[in-house]
Design an enzyme around this catalytic site. Structure first.
Site, PDB file in Angstrom:
ATOM      1  N   ARG A   1       0.847  -1.187   0.000  1.00  0.00           N
ATOM      2  CA  ARG A   1       0.000   0.000   0.000  1.00  0.00           C
ATOM      3  C   ARG A   1       0.883   1.238   0.000  1.00  0.00           C
ATOM      4  O   ARG A   1       1.913   1.284   0.674  1.00  0.00           O
ATOM      5  CB  ARG A   1      -0.855   0.049   1.279  1.00  0.00           C
ATOM      6  CG  ARG A   1      -1.954  -0.987   1.362  1.00  0.00           C
ATOM      7  CD  ARG A   1      -3.186  -0.555   0.600  1.00  0.00           C
ATOM      8  NE  ARG A   1      -3.728   0.699   1.108  1.00  0.00           N
ATOM      9  CZ  ARG A   1      -4.640   1.441   0.456  1.00  0.00           C
ATOM     10  NH1 ARG A   1      -5.086   1.048  -0.723  1.00  0.00           N
ATOM     11  NH2 ARG A   1      -5.094   2.556   0.987  1.00  0.00           N
TER      12      ARG A   1
ATOM     13  N   HIS B   1      13.623  -2.736   1.500  1.00  0.00           N
ATOM     14  CA  HIS B   1      13.507  -2.704   0.029  1.00  0.00           C
ATOM     15  C   HIS B   1      14.561  -3.622  -0.571  1.00  0.00           C
ATOM     16  O   HIS B   1      15.717  -3.619  -0.126  1.00  0.00           O
ATOM     17  CB  HIS B   1      13.709  -1.273  -0.475  1.00  0.00           C
ATOM     18  CG  HIS B   1      13.552  -1.142  -1.964  1.00  0.00           C
ATOM     19  ND1 HIS B   1      12.313  -1.156  -2.577  1.00  0.00           N
ATOM     20  CD2 HIS B   1      14.472  -1.013  -2.961  1.00  0.00           C
ATOM     21  CE1 HIS B   1      12.488  -1.042  -3.879  1.00  0.00           C
ATOM     22  NE2 HIS B   1      13.781  -0.943  -4.135  1.00  0.00           N
TER      23      HIS B   1
ATOM     24  N   ASP C   1      10.887   5.292  -1.577  1.00  0.00           N
ATOM     25  CA  ASP C   1      12.128   4.636  -1.129  1.00  0.00           C
ATOM     26  C   ASP C   1      13.277   5.632  -1.013  1.00  0.00           C
ATOM     27  O   ASP C   1      14.417   5.333  -1.388  1.00  0.00           O
ATOM     28  CB  ASP C   1      12.520   3.493  -2.084  1.00  0.00           C
ATOM     29  CG  ASP C   1      11.468   2.402  -2.135  1.00  0.00           C
ATOM     30  OD1 ASP C   1      10.878   2.114  -1.083  1.00  0.00           O
ATOM     31  OD2 ASP C   1      11.237   1.840  -3.222  1.00  0.00           O
TER      32      ASP C   1
END
Length: 1366
Positions: free
Chosen positions: A1256, A1274, A1310
């Protein structure tokens, strides 16, 4: 009983501590505090009252109206303003001096003159009211006049200790010209700058008697390391070790008592507390200042240690009866107080900031939080209301533990802008005279000296094939240097000791031949397998290493190695002060030989009736049967120093019985190599009757004629004096036969010629008929012994009773029983290449089993023991893991040369053999062998009565491994600046440093049955300390075999500081950052309990790192991928070494240990994990937070998912963690959905949110709300490849490496600050799937590591969005 009512004047932390202590008094009914505080009011029996404490008439009336029995004045201002003078005429008793007495603090000029008048040692000074005159004095004084003080009261802040004259002059201007302290600075004092440590010594006094309190130390500067401006005090500790007991006695007599007497002479009866602020100079204690009251923050820590009733003490001072009271303090404990100050302090203060974490800190055992500047805010909250807000005080069994607890408590309390020091008591830590390894009886420098002395001796034994030298972890031998004619080489290994012959060497103080005995016992054994000895290692255990004695022993070993063709490749010297007395030793040896498989002995199938039995004569008793020898000598009333009646050379008993064991290698090897011998039996323990059957096939026996033996006269004396039966003689002693050879009759002549030694035909091989019988028959033994016995048999001192070996404490049957019990254990460790089983003269390993793996194999040999850790096993009766330690200490050493373990032998020595204990020990050895993939192929059990106490034993181990020559480590010439140091965690103390542990336990009066204060599992000290040494074979060997490692260091005796230098060049140094690994809690306990200094810890213990690998930067990811699952972590790097610099530098060790201390006291952060899929990272977080050894300081308390039915929800259910599902489709907007999630997180009091496959996009509102508490992982090395399909992006870009990144979440994609990363290599042929799998494993390691950094407070996000590292 409780009748008294007390009024305490003041409202700070000092008064809170006084009220807290007074509330414990059974004589006190009610305590009032004016003005008091919120915290003070929460104390039992205490009520804060709103009275104007400056209105003395009103205060007197209030006190009378409330029947106050005693007024206790805390601050200096009321005392200086005459509060006692005002209350006393009304019949109100006051604890505190009159206004005249308070002058000693209130007027520094008067105080300095008073000290000079009454010869109280103090710094030289001058007082001034004119700034120019003061500055002129500063610039011209004949001493460093750099201390500038406002003469009056300035709340503890009116002192400037200048670093130079310019700074001192500036202070003069501030005080006199700028009137910084108002009336308090109308006069100033300029003092000589004294050098030393500041210490506070306070005393109760009634004006006559002085009762001193334990010394304390305040910390005036605002910042760690005593930096920044002065304050009223940022923390204190007590007792302070910076003043000696003698100095403390001088302070009582020459400072405090002299001051009280001087005041009395001035007409002042001083009642209350007199506080001397001291500088401990080289000339002794000097007074910096006097205070007329309790100090703040000293009072808080002093009250933590006061055992006497405080009200009783104060009443005695007021009544003048202090001489009738003994004031007691618990100085076995330490107390530390850490002040938490508000933003801007000391220049300003911040009020109204909400305080959190108080209840949790206050509920911690041993911790008390005192309020200094706290008020009640809105909704009942507590808020800051002053400069110094709180003081977290802790009491513990050691100063370090108390400091850790107090600091942890301060860390757990929070409000905006809080300031506190993390180094309270730091000066004491550098001055405490703690235990050292040397004080515990282990001298590492002596061991290093021994190595230097014996290295030339070892070098003198070298033969072709030897690689390396002494001082390395293991000995190395290149197998190709052996006979090239070996077609199917078999390694034969033997281990043995010399038994209680050592006691005789100690009695005679003659050690020059005992080394030959050791070598002989081992090489003669492997000779029995037809093997040519080529390598030897020794193990020497002692109570205290006497370098001269040890050198003599090793010289004897080296000389014997030359005789037997062995290279002395290495060994182990174990100094064990609590196991052996000074001058006591034990020795074990390990020999390796080689023989072609088809030429192994004995050739049982070839032995048949008619074969001839040859004997090589012994040189004497050799090395068996000495327990019986010593019993006979003792019972016959002789001394070993007496001349022996049987000696042909006029020698003493001791000299005769110390004749060294014969070595038969040179005599027998030529005949062995020509296949002329069918079997050899070394006549050791068990004599002729037990040893010859070990080489015979079933159905035959040997018949011997004793008249053919060359029996020495000493055997006749032994039989006569001991009344020893013929059978016992033949089963205990060699009776003149050192080695037996069985040969074909046709070969006898040739064999005798080849031997070039004294050899006799003593019998033959016969078939055993149906009647059966023993396999050894000795005829004519009585006749052969008769002439040797006769000279002594008529002696009136002849033994009345027939003595046996069992009578002397050696039970051969028990030894046989043990062998039968441990054979299955040995079989459980077997591997390809093992030949035969236990019970032979040597263990055998066929190298053909590994020949496909090695082109140029090099054998690696190591010997070691487990030191005084043995005593823990013995005292706790837990023997099942000590064998694992033994294997670990040996196989971890051979790993350091890059070798894979192949075989293992053990040596077990005891006073009286307990079969069940020995079996348990060997079971542990077998367990360790299985972990290391090493075969247990042999060993030796030595029963030595008189050498070991009941229940005591020692063990030694010998490991053999193999490495390809091109892979031998360390590759010292390849190690260069920039190389990476990887550490593998230890399991605790492992097997080194236990002598120091025994010493500190004795000093602290601890037992192994006591609960271990550091144990996460609630175990006893014995259960924690006995945990076995970790075996690193499975974790390290795969990396070694890939050739990616340059060096390996096993962190054993000598710790990190001594072991890493063994594998790196002298031009570089190892730099380690202790914050990068977990220092096991046991080491914090050791440091605290023994007050062990940091360098001593690092030089003695592994400190949490059991093995170190050095790799090139480009190989780091590959090696980490192999070893990470075993806990490997990067802990440092190789740096250039400055000239003369240390070879190992460990940064942040003190703070790392301090973190370990504080970690159990730190509140665990509540973590929520947001998931959408399988939840493998959730599982990694669950596993790590529940593994106490990983020190994550967090609990996963909630799992939230936006999708029902995903695997992650099942993982949460299995872990019994609450899991909730919120379907985002049921919400109108992302913001509405995120508000629901946020509200749920808040309702569960979540501290940290981890995104783990949460599919999300988060709203900006949510990200801002959880800023600094929201992290994500990540699958790339950000900033490369953000967003989706990172693995595909990596492959398309042609990257050679990828990995994962854990970062704080911000509003970008990110882009948040990176907490940690982990690399993985991109391999040829990688697909998205294979690369993703490799990265996923890295994620499972990186995410818990990042959570630990965040939860432990080592990483946090600043308001500017950057990471602050602590």
């Amino acid at each position: 009983m409780a009748e008294a009512k007390v009024l305490v004047i003041g409202g700070g932390g000092r008064e809170h501590a006084l009220c807290w202590k007074l509330s414990d008094s059974p004589f006190v009914k009610q305590i009032y505090c004016a003005p008091g505080s919120v915290g003070i009011s929460a104390t039992n029996k205490v009520e804060s009252v709103d009275i104007d404490i400056k209105d003395y008439p009103a205060l007197a009336k209030w006190s009378k109206d409330h029947s106050i029995d005693l007024v206790i004045v805390g601050p200096e201002d009321p005392l200086a303003n005459g509060i006692v003078d005002a209350l006393t005429p009304h019949g109100i008793k006051c604890f505190g001096p009159t206004k005249a007495g308070a002058e000693i603090e209130a007027n520094k000029e008067w105080s300095k003159k008073f000290m000079n008048k009454y010869q109280i040692p103090t710094a030289r000074f001058q007082s001034f009211t004119n700034a120019d005159a003061a500055k002129e004095f500063i610039n011209s004084a004949p001493y460093p006049a750099l201390v500038v003080k406002a003469s009056g009261l300035a709340a503890g802040k009116g002192v400037v200790v200048a670093s130079n004259k310019e700074e001192a002059c500036h202070a003069v201007d501030e005080i006199l010209t700028d009137a910084k302290y108002g009336a308090a600075g109308q006069t100033l004092v300029v003092e000589e700058l004294l050098e030393g440590d500041e210490v506070s010594v306070l005393a109760f006094t009634d004006g006559e008697t002085v009762s001193i309190m334990p010394p304390a130390q305040d910390h005036k500067r605002i910042g760690d390391g005593d930096t920044g401006p002065n304050t009223g005090g940022m923390g204190a500790y007590c007792p302070c070790p910076l003043i000696t007991p003698d100095q403390l006695a001088d302070v009582k007599d020459q400072v405090l008592k002299r001051a009280v007497d001087g005041l009395k002479a001035e007409g002042v009866k001083y009642v209350g507390v007199l506080y001397a602020g001291l500088m401990i100079t080289k000339s002794g204690p000097m007074v910096l200042e006097f205070n007329c009251r309790f100090g703040d923050p000293e009072t808080q820590v002093l009250m933590m240690l006061l055992e006497s009733d405080l009200y009783t003490v104060m009443k005695a001072c007021v009544d003048g009866t202090l001489n009738q009271l003994q004031v007691t303090w618990n100085t076995r404990l330490s107390a530390v107080g850490v002040v938490i100050a508000s933003k801007g302090y000391p220049e300003t203060s911040t009020k109204g900031c909400v305080i959190s974490g108080l209840s949790q800190a206050s509920s911690t055992p041993g911790v008390v939080v005192f309020h200094s500047g706290v008020s009640r805010g809105a909704n009942g909250s507590l808020v800051t209301w002053g400069g110094r807000v709180l003081l977290a005080a802790a009491r513990a069994g050691s100063l370090r533990a108390a400091a850790a607890a107090a600091t942890a408590a301060a860390e757990g309390i929070d409000f905006p802008g809080k300031q506190y020091r993390k180094d309270i008591a730091h000066r004491a830590f550098s001055k405490i005279n703690g235990l050292s390894y040397l004080q515990s009886g282990v001298d590492i420098d002596a061991a290093a000296t021994l190595v230097r002395l014996i290295e030339p001796l070892a070098t003198g034994t070298h033969r072709r094939g030897v690689l390396g030298r002494l001082g390395c972890y293991s000995g190395l031998f290149q197998l190709s240097a052996m006979d090239p004619g070996l077609k199917d080489p078999v390694l034969v290994q033997g281990t043995d000791g010399v038994g209680t012959k050592l006691k005789l060497a100690e009695t005679m103080k003659k050690y020059d031949t005992i080394g030959q005995d050791l070598v002989a016992m081992c090489v003669n054994d492997i000779l029995c397998a037809g093997a040519e000895p080529f390598a030897f290692l020794d193990y020497m255990a002692c109570g205290r290493l006497q370098v001269d004695v040890a050198t003599i022993i090793v010289k004897g070993i080296a000389d014997a190695c030359v005789l037997s063709g062995c290279a002395l490749l290495g060994g182990e010297t174990a100094e064990m002060p609590t196991m052996y007395d000074v001058g006591k030793y034990d020795l074990a040896g390990f020999a390796v030989g080689v023989v072609d498989n088809l030429r192994q002995l004995p050739r049982r199938r070839d032995i048949r009736a008619g074969d001839v039995v040859l004997a090589l004569p012994s040189t004497g008793v050799h090395s068996n049967g000495y327990s019986l020898v010593q019993r006979i000598v003792a019972e016959s009333g002789h001394s070993f120093h007496e001349k022996a009646p049987f000696s042909e050379k006029g020698r003493s008993f001791g000299e005769e019985f110390l004749e060294p064991t014969g070595i038969y290698v040179q005599a027998l090897l030529p005949a062995i190599k020509k296949d002329l011998i069918k079997g050899l039996a070394h006549i050791t323990g068990g004599g002729l009757l037990e040893n010859i059957p070990r080489i015979l096939p079933p159905g035959v026996r040997v018949k011997l004629d004793a008249t053919k033996f060359k029996i020495k006269p000493l055997f006749g004396w032994l039989q006569a004096k001991g009344g020893v039966s013929d059978f016992e003689m033949l089963r205990t002693f060699n009776c003149g036969v050192g080695m037996v050879a069985i040969v074909d009759p046709v070969c006898v002549k040739e064999v005798i010629q080849l031997m070039e030694a004294d050899v006799d035909i003593i019998g033959s091989v016969e078939a055993i008929g149906k009647e059966g019988g023993h396999q050894v028959v000795v005829d004519n033994f009585k006749a052969a012994m008769a002439p040797l016995v006769a000279p002594y048999s008529s002696d009136s001192q002849a033994a009345q009773k027939s003595l046996s070996y069992k009578d002397s404490g050696v039970d051969i049957e028990a030894g046989d029983s043990l062998v039968s019990l441990i054979k299955p254990l040995a079989r459980s460790t077997s591997r390809a290449g093992v030949l035969g089983g236990l019970g032979g003269f040597g263990g055998c390993f066929q190298l053909k089993a590994i020949e496909q793996e090695y082109k140029d194999p090099v054998l690696v040999l190591a010997a070691d023991g487990v030191g005084t850790k043995l005593q823990i096993a013995q005292r706790t009766n837990r023997h099942d893991t000590i064998g694992v330690d033994l294997v670990a200490m040996c196989v971890n050493d051979i790993l350091c040369n890059g070798a894979a373990p192949l075989t293992f032998l053990d040596y077990f020595a005891c006073g009286s053999l307990d079969v069940h204990v020995a079996k348990s020990v060997v079971a542990g050895v077998a367990d360790g062998c299985r972990q290391a993939s090493a075969a247990l192929i042999g060993g030796e059990t030595a029963e030595m009565p008189g050498m070991y106490a009941a229940g005591a034993y020692d063990i030694a181990g010998f490991a053999l491994g193999v490495v390809e020559r091109s892979h031998i480590l360390p590759k010292i010439n390849d190690i260069t600046v920039g190389d990476i140091i990887i550490g593998l965690p230890s399991n605790g103390v492992h097997s080194n440093g236990f002598s120091l542990i025994h010493k500190l336990m004795k000093k602290a009066a601890l037992t192994f049955a006591d609960k271990a204060p550091f144990s996460r599992e609630g175990l006893t000290l014995g259960e924690e300390l006995i945990k076995p040494t970790r075996i690193y074979v499975s974790s390290v060997l795969p990396a070694l075999q890939r050739g990616k490692v340059k060096a390996v260091a096993h962190v054993t005796g000598g710790g990190l500081l001594e072991n890493i230098p063994r594998v790196i060049p002298r031009s570089v140094r190892a730099w380690l950052n202790a914050h990068w690994w977990n220092v096991h809690p046991v080491f914090a306990w050791i440091a605290d309990t023994g007050a062990v200094q940091d360098d001593e810890m690092l030089r003695t213990f592994n400190c949490g790192i059991g093995m170190v690998l050095i790799v090139a930067p480009e190989d780091q990811a590959d090696v980490m991928n192999i070893t990470r699952s075993f806990g490997a972590m990067v802990i440092g790097s190789i740096q250039a070494r400055p000239a003369g610099g240390a070879r190992v530098v460990v940064d942040n060790f003190a703070s790392a240990v301090d973190f370990t201390r504080r970690m159990p006291l730190m509140p665990k952060k509540r973590v929520a994990v947001l998931v959408s899929g399988s939840g493998s990272n959730l599982q990694a977080l669950l596993d790590s937070t529940r593994d106490a050894a990983q020190c994550v300081c967090a609990d996963v308390c909630l799992v939230l998912s936006n999708r029902p039915g995903v695997r992650a929800l099942q993982r949460a259910q299995d872990a019994q963690v609450p899991a909730l599902v919120f379907n985002h489709k049921n919400y109108e907007s992302r913001e509405e959905f995120d508000r629901t999630i946020s509200a749920t997180l808040e309702s569960h009091k979540i501290d940290i949110v981890c995104l783990a496959g949460y599919m999300r996009l988060l709203s900006a509102e949510f990200v801002r709300k959880w800023k600094g508490r929201l992290i994500n992982i990540h699958p790339s090395l950000l900033p490369r490849h953000p967003g989706l399909h990172a693995q595909r992006q990596c492959l398309e870009a042609g990257d050679t490496k990828s990995g994962c990144t854990v970062h704080f979440v911000d509003e970008g994609m990110d882009t948040g600050p990176i907490i940690t990363q982990e690399e993985v290599p991109v391999l040829a042929g990688d697909t998205e799937e294979t690369l993703s799998e490799r990265i996923l494993h890295a994620e499972h390691r990186a995410y818990p590591r990042a959570l630990r950094l965040l939860a432990a407070g080592r990483a946090r996000l600043s308001s500017q969005g950057t990471i602050i590292w602590n």
